[in-house]
Design an enzyme around this catalytic site. Structure first.
Site, PDB file in Angstrom:
ATOM      1  N   ARG A  67       0.862  -1.175   0.000  1.00 33.86           N
ATOM      2  CA  ARG A  67       0.000   0.000   0.000  1.00 33.86           C
ATOM      3  C   ARG A  67       0.903   1.230   0.000  1.00 33.86           C
ATOM      4  O   ARG A  67       2.119   1.124   0.087  1.00 33.86           O
ATOM      5  CB  ARG A  67      -1.023  -0.013   1.145  1.00 33.86           C
ATOM      6  CG  ARG A  67      -0.653  -0.668   2.428  1.00 33.86           C
ATOM      7  CD  ARG A  67       0.466  -0.017   3.186  1.00 33.86           C
ATOM      8  NE  ARG A  67       0.241   1.407   3.343  1.00 33.86           N
ATOM      9  CZ  ARG A  67       1.193   2.289   3.572  1.00 33.86           C
ATOM     10  NH1 ARG A  67       2.468   1.920   3.675  1.00 33.86           N
ATOM     11  NH2 ARG A  67       0.929   3.565   3.715  1.00 33.86           N
ATOM     12  N   GLY A  68       0.253   2.404  -0.125  1.00 36.79           N
ATOM     13  CA  GLY A  68       1.036   3.626  -0.325  1.00 36.79           C
ATOM     14  C   GLY A  68       1.090   3.879  -1.824  1.00 36.79           C
ATOM     15  O   GLY A  68       1.424   2.972  -2.596  1.00 36.79           O
ATOM     16  N   GLN A 118      -1.719   2.526   9.978  1.00 37.19           N
ATOM     17  CA  GLN A 118      -0.454   2.604   9.217  1.00 37.19           C
ATOM     18  C   GLN A 118       0.628   3.330  10.015  1.00 37.19           C
ATOM     19  O   GLN A 118       1.813   3.045   9.849  1.00 37.19           O
ATOM     20  CB  GLN A 118      -0.676   3.342   7.884  1.00 37.19           C
ATOM     21  CG  GLN A 118      -1.427   2.545   6.840  1.00 37.19           C
ATOM     22  CD  GLN A 118      -2.915   2.837   6.864  1.00 37.19           C
ATOM     23  OE1 GLN A 118      -3.477   3.214   7.890  1.00 37.19           O
ATOM     24  NE2 GLN A 118      -3.572   2.654   5.743  1.00 37.19           N
ATOM     25  N   ASP A 172      -2.094  10.775  -2.290  1.00 31.69           N
ATOM     26  CA  ASP A 172      -2.511   9.696  -3.202  1.00 31.69           C
ATOM     27  C   ASP A 172      -2.892  10.242  -4.567  1.00 31.69           C
ATOM     28  O   ASP A 172      -2.799   9.541  -5.576  1.00 31.69           O
ATOM     29  CB  ASP A 172      -3.671   8.912  -2.596  1.00 31.69           C
ATOM     30  CG  ASP A 172      -3.154   8.064  -1.458  1.00 31.69           C
ATOM     31  OD1 ASP A 172      -3.020   8.604  -0.342  1.00 31.69           O
ATOM     32  OD2 ASP A 172      -2.822   6.891  -1.698  1.00 31.69           O
TER      33      ASP A 172
HETATM   34  O1  MRU Z   1      -4.469   3.222   2.314  1.00 31.78           O
HETATM   35  P1  MRU Z   1      -2.982   3.419   2.140  1.00 31.78           P
HETATM   36  O2  MRU Z   1      -2.163   2.881   3.266  1.00 31.78           O
HETATM   37  O3  MRU Z   1      -2.498   2.955   0.784  1.00 31.78           O
HETATM   38  O4  MRU Z   1      -2.813   5.007   2.161  1.00 31.78           O
HETATM   39  C1  MRU Z   1      -1.533   5.555   2.065  1.00 31.78           C
HETATM   40  C2  MRU Z   1      -1.529   7.041   2.139  1.00 31.78           C
HETATM   41  O5  MRU Z   1      -2.542   7.686   2.260  1.00 31.78           O
HETATM   42  C3  MRU Z   1      -0.214   7.718   1.974  1.00 31.78           C
HETATM   43  O6  MRU Z   1      -0.174   8.900   2.714  1.00 31.78           O
HETATM   44  C4  MRU Z   1       0.000   8.045   0.489  1.00 31.78           C
HETATM   45  O7  MRU Z   1      -0.248   6.944  -0.308  1.00 31.78           O
HETATM   46  C5  MRU Z   1       1.362   8.545   0.227  1.00 31.78           C
HETATM   47  S1  MRU Z   1       2.555   7.261   0.411  1.00 31.78           S
HETATM   48  C6  MRU Z   1       4.057   7.898  -0.004  1.00 31.78           C
END
Ligand code: MRU
Length: 359
Positions: free
Chosen positions: A63-64, A211, A252
């Protein structure tokens, strides 16, 4: 799977303060660090087909936003290999179907769609319809992966310049090595700033997936970077206490006007930050900017199963309790002080100032 031409172990780690790599490309396939199991177990699952990679994204093993894009690119490599092996003449149609499966895995992080477009361009550039796409697809995925890490080092340097006089920094969610090819976006800036000394780092828990509590804290501990965990609901009080001067987050999807979709809770942090005179920094690679989306209102916000919020006793038959679980929100550009990318920095983002990144 037939042996692939290259081995990319996920980029070399550049120092003792950057040791984690979530994706490792090997001759047996894509190794994915299963982030659902952190911080208790460090387990890499090896995936050899596109469906496994799409599943790994959908179930948040990886994820991320940037890491999702990189994983998807490797998913296309695996799909290209399998489709060509099955039918060396009409593999393209099948591969497009597979890319549709990857595209459906998560909706908000634009890096996923950006990476798929990069892979499509490579396929479009093949002059011989019967050419095996394996090598060029693999080269492209590795290039995307390596460039992400390089970009993060650059953002680390650019962002840290703003933090020289700061003594306290707050971050949200996980934006570090685990969320990218390596080093991180917002957490990369924090790594760079911390290496210069004199900074206290605070991380939110980031409910409901935690997270922050599970991933950011684990990653910082691996790299021996001291940090303090807070409950999400403690953020405004932390600001009121005067202990932090900057909130530093990832993204995102950033719209053309600078509105930024990021982990749920980012908007609330930006409102509280403005009230308390705390600055707000968004750190994201150019691949996170969606120039086709004019404002944040157009961004599709992923909603996950309400069961992620409800304890056992409120789930299922007989319960009258529901849960609403949007996992991102949009911070208006007007609440952001600076957006840092690997191509440059935009202060006071808006539709005009954002255009400077295109020059
Ligand atoms: O749901 P996730 O864990 O994928 O969300 C991640 C985030 O919101 C992060 O802040 C974003 O993807 C930036 S990661 C460099």
């Amino acid at each position: 799977m037939a042996p692939l031409g290259f081995i990319f172990i996920g980029g070399s780690v550049n120092s003792a303060v950057d040791t984690v790599r979530p994706l490792v490309w090997t001759s047996s396939g894509l190794e994915v660090l299963d982030q659902r199991r952190l911080p208790f177990e460090v387990v890499y699952n090896t995936y050899q087909n596109v469906h496994q990679v799409a599943e790994a994204i959908a179930t948040m093993q990886v994820r991320g936003a940037p890491a999702i894009g990189i994983a998807a690119a490797y998913g296309v490599v695996l799909a290209g290999h399998d489709r060509f092996a099955k039918d060396s003449l009409s593999w393209r149609e099948g591969l497009e179907t597979d890319m549709g499966v990857l595209a459906a895995s998560r909706p908000t992080a634009v890096n996923l769609f950006w990476a798929l477009d990069r892979m499509r361009s490579v396929i479009a550039g093949l002059s011989d319809p019967a050419q095996n796409p394996q090598q060029v697809l693999e080269q492209e995925a590795i290039a995307i992966h390596a460039a992400d890490i390089e970009g993060n080092f650059m953002m680390g340097r650019l962002g840290a310049r703003y933090l020289q006089n700061a003594s306290g920094l707050l971050t949200h969610c996980n934006t570090g090595s685990l969320a990218t090819g390596g080093y991180g976006t917002a957490l990369g800036v924090i790594r760079s700033a911390v290496s210069e000394g004199g900074k206290a780092v605070y991380a939110t828990e980031t409910r409901p997936w935690s997270q922050g509590a599970r991933l950011t804290i684990w990653e910082l501990n691996q790299d021996r970077i001291p940090a303090t965990l807070i409950a999400d609901s403690a953020a405004a009080f932390l600001m009121q206490s005067g202990r932090i001067q900057w909130v530093i987050v990832g993204a995102d999807r950033i719209a053309a006007n600078g509105d930024t979709a990021n982990k749920i809770g980012t908007y609330a942090l930006s409102v509280a930050a403005r009230y308390h005179g705390v600055k707000m920094m968004v750190v994201a690679p150019m691949s996170t900017i969606d120039w086709k989306t004019v404002s944040g209102q157009e961004i599709h916000i992923e909603e996950r199963d309400g069961g992620e919020l409800l304890s056992e006793s409120f789930r299922g038959n007989g319960s009258v309790i529901d849960a609403w679980n949007p996992v991102f929100d949009v911070t208006p550009a007007g609440l952001i002080d600076v957006i840092v990318t690997e191509k440059g920095v935009v202060e006071n983002p808006g539709i005009e100032s954002m255009k400077s990144l295109l020059n």
